[in-house]
Design a protein around this motif. Structure first.
Motif, PDB file in Angstrom:
ATOM      1  N   LYS A  37       0.836  -1.208   0.000  1.00  0.00           N
ATOM      2  CA  LYS A  37       0.000   0.000   0.000  1.00  0.00           C
ATOM      3  C   LYS A  37       0.870   1.256   0.000  1.00  0.00           C
ATOM      4  O   LYS A  37       0.524   2.277   0.592  1.00  0.00           O
ATOM      5  CB  LYS A  37      -0.956   0.026   1.194  1.00  0.00           C
ATOM      6  CG  LYS A  37      -1.849  -1.169   1.330  1.00  0.00           C
ATOM      7  CD  LYS A  37      -2.931  -1.153   0.319  1.00  0.00           C
ATOM      8  CE  LYS A  37      -3.888  -2.311   0.619  1.00  0.00           C
ATOM      9  NZ  LYS A  37      -4.690  -2.659  -0.497  1.00  0.00           N
ATOM     10  N   THR A  41       0.874   7.099  -0.124  1.00  0.00           N
ATOM     11  CA  THR A  41       1.601   8.339   0.139  1.00  0.00           C
ATOM     12  C   THR A  41       1.496   9.308  -1.031  1.00  0.00           C
ATOM     13  O   THR A  41       1.767  10.491  -0.875  1.00  0.00           O
ATOM     14  CB  THR A  41       3.080   8.054   0.429  1.00  0.00           C
ATOM     15  OG1 THR A  41       3.648   7.382  -0.691  1.00  0.00           O
ATOM     16  CG2 THR A  41       3.232   7.204   1.674  1.00  0.00           C
ATOM     17  N   LYS A  56      -2.791  12.975   5.012  1.00  0.00           N
ATOM     18  CA  LYS A  56      -2.089  12.007   5.865  1.00  0.00           C
ATOM     19  C   LYS A  56      -2.425  10.580   5.427  1.00  0.00           C
ATOM     20  O   LYS A  56      -3.581  10.271   5.123  1.00  0.00           O
ATOM     21  CB  LYS A  56      -2.457  12.213   7.327  1.00  0.00           C
ATOM     22  CG  LYS A  56      -1.959  13.524   7.866  1.00  0.00           C
ATOM     23  CD  LYS A  56      -2.196  13.642   9.334  1.00  0.00           C
ATOM     24  CE  LYS A  56      -1.652  14.969   9.829  1.00  0.00           C
ATOM     25  NZ  LYS A  56      -1.841  15.130  11.256  1.00  0.00           N
ATOM     26  N   THR A  57      -1.401   9.735   5.432  1.00  0.00           N
ATOM     27  CA  THR A  57      -1.533   8.394   4.864  1.00  0.00           C
ATOM     28  C   THR A  57      -2.562   7.549   5.598  1.00  0.00           C
ATOM     29  O   THR A  57      -3.357   6.848   4.958  1.00  0.00           O
ATOM     30  CB  THR A  57      -0.166   7.679   4.900  1.00  0.00           C
ATOM     31  OG1 THR A  57       0.798   8.520   4.264  1.00  0.00           O
ATOM     32  CG2 THR A  57      -0.225   6.354   4.178  1.00  0.00           C
ATOM     33  N   ASN A  58      -2.589   7.603   6.915  1.00  0.00           N
ATOM     34  CA  ASN A  58      -3.551   6.773   7.652  1.00  0.00           C
ATOM     35  C   ASN A  58      -4.994   7.230   7.413  1.00  0.00           C
ATOM     36  O   ASN A  58      -5.910   6.423   7.364  1.00  0.00           O
ATOM     37  CB  ASN A  58      -3.213   6.735   9.138  1.00  0.00           C
ATOM     38  CG  ASN A  58      -3.149   8.106   9.757  1.00  0.00           C
ATOM     39  OD1 ASN A  58      -3.246   9.118   9.080  1.00  0.00           O
ATOM     40  ND2 ASN A  58      -2.971   8.152  11.068  1.00  0.00           N
ATOM     41  N   LYS A  59      -5.191   8.536   7.244  1.00  0.00           N
ATOM     42  CA  LYS A  59      -6.541   9.031   6.968  1.00  0.00           C
ATOM     43  C   LYS A  59      -6.952   8.749   5.528  1.00  0.00           C
ATOM     44  O   LYS A  59      -8.127   8.531   5.247  1.00  0.00           O
ATOM     45  CB  LYS A  59      -6.626  10.515   7.277  1.00  0.00           C
ATOM     46  CG  LYS A  59      -6.519  10.793   8.768  1.00  0.00           C
ATOM     47  CD  LYS A  59      -6.776  12.226   9.086  1.00  0.00           C
ATOM     48  CE  LYS A  59      -6.716  12.439  10.597  1.00  0.00           C
ATOM     49  NZ  LYS A  59      -7.081  13.792  10.967  1.00  0.00           N
ATOM     50  N   ARG A  61      -6.019   6.060   3.914  1.00  0.00           N
ATOM     51  CA  ARG A  61      -6.375   4.634   3.963  1.00  0.00           C
ATOM     52  C   ARG A  61      -7.782   4.451   4.520  1.00  0.00           C
ATOM     53  O   ARG A  61      -8.569   3.665   3.992  1.00  0.00           O
ATOM     54  CB  ARG A  61      -5.366   3.867   4.813  1.00  0.00           C
ATOM     55  CG  ARG A  61      -5.659   2.384   4.882  1.00  0.00           C
ATOM     56  CD  ARG A  61      -4.644   1.632   5.708  1.00  0.00           C
ATOM     57  NE  ARG A  61      -3.369   1.612   5.023  1.00  0.00           N
ATOM     58  CZ  ARG A  61      -2.220   2.037   5.566  1.00  0.00           C
ATOM     59  NH1 ARG A  61      -2.192   2.502   6.787  1.00  0.00           N
ATOM     60  NH2 ARG A  61      -1.103   1.974   4.886  1.00  0.00           N
ATOM     61  N   ALA A  62      -8.121   5.203   5.559  1.00  0.00           N
ATOM     62  CA  ALA A  62      -9.465   5.110   6.134  1.00  0.00           C
ATOM     63  C   ALA A  62     -10.516   5.612   5.145  1.00  0.00           C
ATOM     64  O   ALA A  62     -11.600   5.038   5.040  1.00  0.00           O
ATOM     65  CB  ALA A  62      -9.532   5.911   7.429  1.00  0.00           C
ATOM     66  N   ASN A  65     -11.300   2.973   2.618  1.00  0.00           N
ATOM     67  CA  ASN A  65     -12.151   1.903   3.141  1.00  0.00           C
ATOM     68  C   ASN A  65     -13.610   2.327   3.260  1.00  0.00           C
ATOM     69  O   ASN A  65     -14.508   1.533   3.040  1.00  0.00           O
ATOM     70  CB  ASN A  65     -11.631   1.436   4.507  1.00  0.00           C
ATOM     71  CG  ASN A  65     -10.313   0.717   4.373  1.00  0.00           C
ATOM     72  OD1 ASN A  65      -9.983   0.179   3.325  1.00  0.00           O
ATOM     73  ND2 ASN A  65      -9.538   0.729   5.445  1.00  0.00           N
TER      74      ASN A  65
END
Length: 79
Positions: A37, A41, A56-59, A61-62, A65
């Motif tokens: 994944k 970035t 931001k990468t984690n947001k 990704r969320a 989903n």
């Protein structure tokens, strides 16, 4: 010089390359990028409901989903 010669070859999974070794390298790079994944970035999310730009990468990704159920979320590649 290149008239009448087809230098690009179309391989499986929409890979277009000049030779077999380049196609194998590109296929392995795309597979590794998809598994890790690491492409996240290079994406940004534009959320028109909240008027936000998510980087931001984690947001991101969320948002990937949950985007199937939420309208007006667009994914844009950073340049």
């Amino acid at each position: 010089m290149w008239q009448g010669q087809n230098t690009w070859i179309h391989y499986v999974k929409n890979i277009i390359a000049a030779d077999i070794s380049s196609a194998i390298f590109l296929a392995s790079f795309l597979r590794r990028s998809n598994m890790n994944k690491s492409y996240l970035t290079h994406l940004e999310v534009i959320d028109l409901q909240r008027y936000k730009l998510i980087t931001k990468t984690n947001k991101v990704r969320a948002a990937l989903n949950e985007s199937a159920s939420t309208p007006f979320i667009f994914f844009v590649g950073k340049n």
